[in-house]
Design a protein around this motif. Structure first.
Motif, mmCIF file in Angstrom:
data_model
loop_
_atom_site.group_PDB
_atom_site.id
_atom_site.type_symbol
_atom_site.label_atom_id
_atom_site.label_comp_id
_atom_site.label_asym_id
_atom_site.label_seq_id
_atom_site.Cartn_x
_atom_site.Cartn_y
_atom_site.Cartn_z
ATOM 1 N N GLY A 1 -1.519 4.158 -8.952
ATOM 2 C CA GLY A 1 -0.856 5.553 -8.376
ATOM 3 C C GLY A 1 0.693 4.792 -7.829
ATOM 4 O O GLY A 1 0.963 3.840 -8.354
ATOM 5 N N GLN A 2 1.345 5.818 -7.367
ATOM 6 C CA GLN A 2 2.948 5.448 -7.030
ATOM 7 C C GLN A 2 2.909 4.533 -5.865
ATOM 8 O O GLN A 2 3.810 4.197 -5.648
ATOM 9 C CB GLN A 2 3.604 6.774 -6.839
ATOM 10 C CG GLN A 2 3.457 7.226 -5.578
ATOM 11 C CD GLN A 2 2.252 7.972 -5.281
ATOM 12 O OE1 GLN A 2 1.210 8.262 -6.055
ATOM 13 N NE2 GLN A 2 2.050 8.564 -4.094
ATOM 14 N N GLY A 3 2.056 4.314 -5.089
ATOM 15 C CA GLY A 3 1.956 3.710 -3.878
ATOM 16 C C GLY A 3 2.462 4.281 -2.593
ATOM 17 O O GLY A 3 2.981 5.495 -2.766
ATOM 18 N N THR A 4 2.052 3.895 -1.460
ATOM 19 C CA THR A 4 2.161 4.650 -0.337
ATOM 20 C C THR A 4 2.312 3.422 0.803
ATOM 21 O O THR A 4 1.759 2.473 1.025
ATOM 22 C CB THR A 4 1.000 5.529 0.313
ATOM 23 O OG1 THR A 4 1.360 6.166 1.614
ATOM 24 C CG2 THR A 4 -0.305 4.700 0.687
ATOM 25 N N GLN A 5 3.635 3.688 1.744
ATOM 26 C CA GLN A 5 3.798 2.662 2.646
ATOM 27 C C GLN A 5 3.072 2.513 3.805
ATOM 28 O O GLN A 5 2.859 3.505 4.502
ATOM 29 C CB GLN A 5 5.356 2.935 2.842
ATOM 30 C CG GLN A 5 5.809 1.729 4.047
ATOM 31 C CD GLN A 5 6.012 0.227 3.331
ATOM 32 O OE1 GLN A 5 6.683 0.331 2.530
ATOM 33 N NE2 GLN A 5 5.445 -0.543 4.423
ATOM 34 N N VAL A 6 2.571 1.472 4.251
ATOM 35 C CA VAL A 6 1.936 1.114 5.453
ATOM 36 C C VAL A 6 2.565 0.017 6.271
ATOM 37 O O VAL A 6 3.001 -0.886 5.796
ATOM 38 C CB VAL A 6 0.367 0.779 5.182
ATOM 39 C CG1 VAL A 6 -0.396 0.314 6.682
ATOM 40 C CG2 VAL A 6 -0.348 1.965 4.592
#
Length: 126
Positions: free
Chosen positions: A117-122
């Protein structure tokens, strides 16, 4: 063609919780191992957890007891419930699917996972 789309990232205080989702579309991944990796600035992408199509799960030691991985094969979606979060959990989280249907859920190297996936910031604040 496989597409993985993550959602659910955000900012949380230490000790808080977040739930990430990853929806797969395109070629069916119902028989594939799926998992999560994360990457923080200046560090290599690291394995977090993986789940087989039948629900067997492997976690990296640092998240055991705090993170819970699950999947809904009918929806083509996996979920990462993160609790008791720590500032060290701050990273971009990537959903991934194994290259080979039926591959091992013990595989932790990025080369074993061919779809991302494109990634998600945590971000976890102290």
């Amino acid at each position: 063609q496989v597409r993985l789309v993550e959602s659910g990232g955000g900012l949380v205080q230490a000790g808080g919780s977040l739930r990430l989702s990853c929806a797969a579309s395109g070629r069916t991944l119902s028989r594939s191992v799926m998992g999560w990796f994360r990457q923080s600035p200046g560090r290599e992408r690291e394995f977090v957890a993986a789940i087989s199509w039948s629900g067997n799960i492997y976690y990296v030691d640092s998240v055991k007891g705090r993170f819970t991985l699950s999947r809904d094969n009918a929806k083509g979606t996996i979920y990462l419930q993160m609790t008791n979060m720590e500032p060290e959990d701050t990273a971009v989280y990537y959903c991934a699917a194994h290259r080979v249907p039926g591959g091992s859920y013990y595989d932790t190297d990025t080369d074993s996972f061919g779809f991302w996936g494109q990634g998600t910031q945590v971000t976890v604040s102290s």
